[in-house]
Design an enzyme around this catalytic site. Structure first.
Site, mmCIF file in Angstrom:
data_model
loop_
_atom_site.group_PDB
_atom_site.id
_atom_site.type_symbol
_atom_site.label_atom_id
_atom_site.label_comp_id
_atom_site.label_asym_id
_atom_site.label_seq_id
_atom_site.Cartn_x
_atom_site.Cartn_y
_atom_site.Cartn_z
ATOM 1 N N SER A 137 111.970 -64.647 69.605
ATOM 2 C CA SER A 137 112.872 -63.846 68.988
ATOM 3 C C SER A 137 112.111 -62.465 68.593
ATOM 4 O O SER A 137 110.833 -62.323 68.752
ATOM 5 C CB SER A 137 113.044 -64.536 67.489
ATOM 6 O OG SER A 137 113.592 -63.680 66.622
ATOM 7 N N TYR A 150 109.986 -68.881 59.099
ATOM 8 C CA TYR A 150 110.361 -68.671 60.576
ATOM 9 C C TYR A 150 109.839 -67.539 61.043
ATOM 10 O O TYR A 150 109.134 -67.649 62.180
ATOM 11 C CB TYR A 150 111.982 -68.680 60.690
ATOM 12 C CG TYR A 150 112.565 -68.549 61.812
ATOM 13 C CD1 TYR A 150 112.724 -69.523 62.625
ATOM 14 C CD2 TYR A 150 112.897 -67.131 62.575
ATOM 15 C CE1 TYR A 150 113.314 -69.426 63.893
ATOM 16 C CE2 TYR A 150 113.619 -66.934 63.648
ATOM 17 C CZ TYR A 150 113.743 -68.171 64.441
ATOM 18 O OH TYR A 150 114.406 -68.045 65.668
#
Length: 328
Positions: A137, A150
């Site tokens: 990501s 996360y």
């Protein structure tokens, strides 16, 4: 026939990727927690005339992942591509997360990749071939508020992957280790991640369809690169973080906090997947199809010369855009 294994392969990016590879003729191995979704996804894949084998396992359990890899290889043959994709998240300020919540996100999202990489390498290194792809990501470089566990896991995956890649290079191994950094995606993630707000949350725009991610993963499997940055927002975030980290810190205070909020209240009976699988949300797309983009630009990292100069120019454009978007 080539074989791919995908962790978290029954929903979102994982399921989109499984279908993409099946359409291309790959046999597909799936690893996930929910038995019903594994079975249904397996049947969908077989409609393309390929073999599929599903194994129920929690990626946080290292031995279970090794056993799953061996079972899939026994059923389908030598694994050519391994995609680490399974993840978990809690949407909340860090100080409201319990130690157990933070630990669980880390075990699934970071150690799940470590466990998957280990299992894949045990099979690939002896035959000196294979591709391992880490679904990453933009948050691996540019963290945002309300997703501390996360973001920390994604950054840890990048550090871990870089270290293992250099070890493979030292051994002159032909096993390839790649990372694909993704933008915000229209998956069920925000519907089933644990959310400590009363309001439903969303990915920071712009949002892209999961098929964009699947296509990028497929390209890297065919022609491995060190890293692939997918989407203009990912490229801008990473380049901006290199050059203007303090400015982006201040920008995230408002842009990423409010950018993740919606005007909708969570359902009173909302469930999340942190500790147990949610068996009725195993779909590819989330709630943002109306705005989701179906195409994305991409660039490989680590490119010298003109590309580096181009990155500086892009960063200047990004900074100008960010400054002009700020409210007075």
């Amino acid at each position: 026939m080539a074989v791919i294994v995908i962790t978290g392969g029954t929903a979102g990016v994982g399921k989109a990727t499984a279908l993409h590879f099946a359409k291309a003729g790959y046999d597909v191995g799936l690893i996930a927690r929910d038995e019903a979704s594994l079975h249904s996804t397996q049947e969908e894949l077989r409609r393309f005339g390929v073999n599929a084998h599903a194994v129920q396992a929690d990626v946080a359990d290292s031995q279970a992942v090794v056993d799953a890899a061996n079972e899939i290889e026994y059923r389908l043959g030598a694994i050519d591509v391994w995609v680490n994709n399974a993840m978990g998240a809690v949407l909340a300020p860090f100080r409201t997360l319990t130690p157990d919540e933070f630990r669980r996100v880390t075990e699934v999202t970071y150690l799940g990749y470590v466990n998957g990489t280990r299992a894949a390498l045990e099979l690939m290194v002896p035959r000196d071939r294979g591709v391992i792809i880490q679904v990453g990501s933009a948050l691996a470089y540019r963290s945002i508020p309300l997703q501390s566990a996360y973001c920390g896991a994604k950054a840890a995956i990048r550090g871990f992957t870089d270290a293992v890649r250099t070890e493979l290079m030292h051994e002159n191994s032909r096993v390839q280790l790649s990372m694909v950094q993704m933008p915000g995606l229209n998956t069920p993630q925000f519907e089933w991640a644990r959310n400590k707000f009363a309001w439903a949350m969303r990915p920071v725009p712009p949002v892209f369809e999961p098929e964009v991610a699947a296509s990028a993963i497929f390209r890297v499997a065919q022609k491995p690169v060190r890293e692939l940055w997918v989407g203009s927002s990912t490229i801008q975030s990473i380049v901006g973080q290199f050059l203007f980290p303090g400015f982006l810190d201040r920008l995230m205070v408002k842009k990423a906090w409010e950018g993740q909020m919606t005007d909708d209240l969570n359902a009173p009976d909302r469930r999340d997947y942190l500790d147990q699988p949610v068996n009725d949300l195993h779909k590819i797309h989330g709630r943002f199809t109306d705005e989701a983009k179906t195409r994305a630009s991409s660039v490989t990292s680590g490119m010298p010369g003109k590309v580096a100069l181009g990155g500086l120019a892009l960063a200047g454009i990004v900074l100008t855009r960010l400054l002009t978007r700020r409210k007075p």
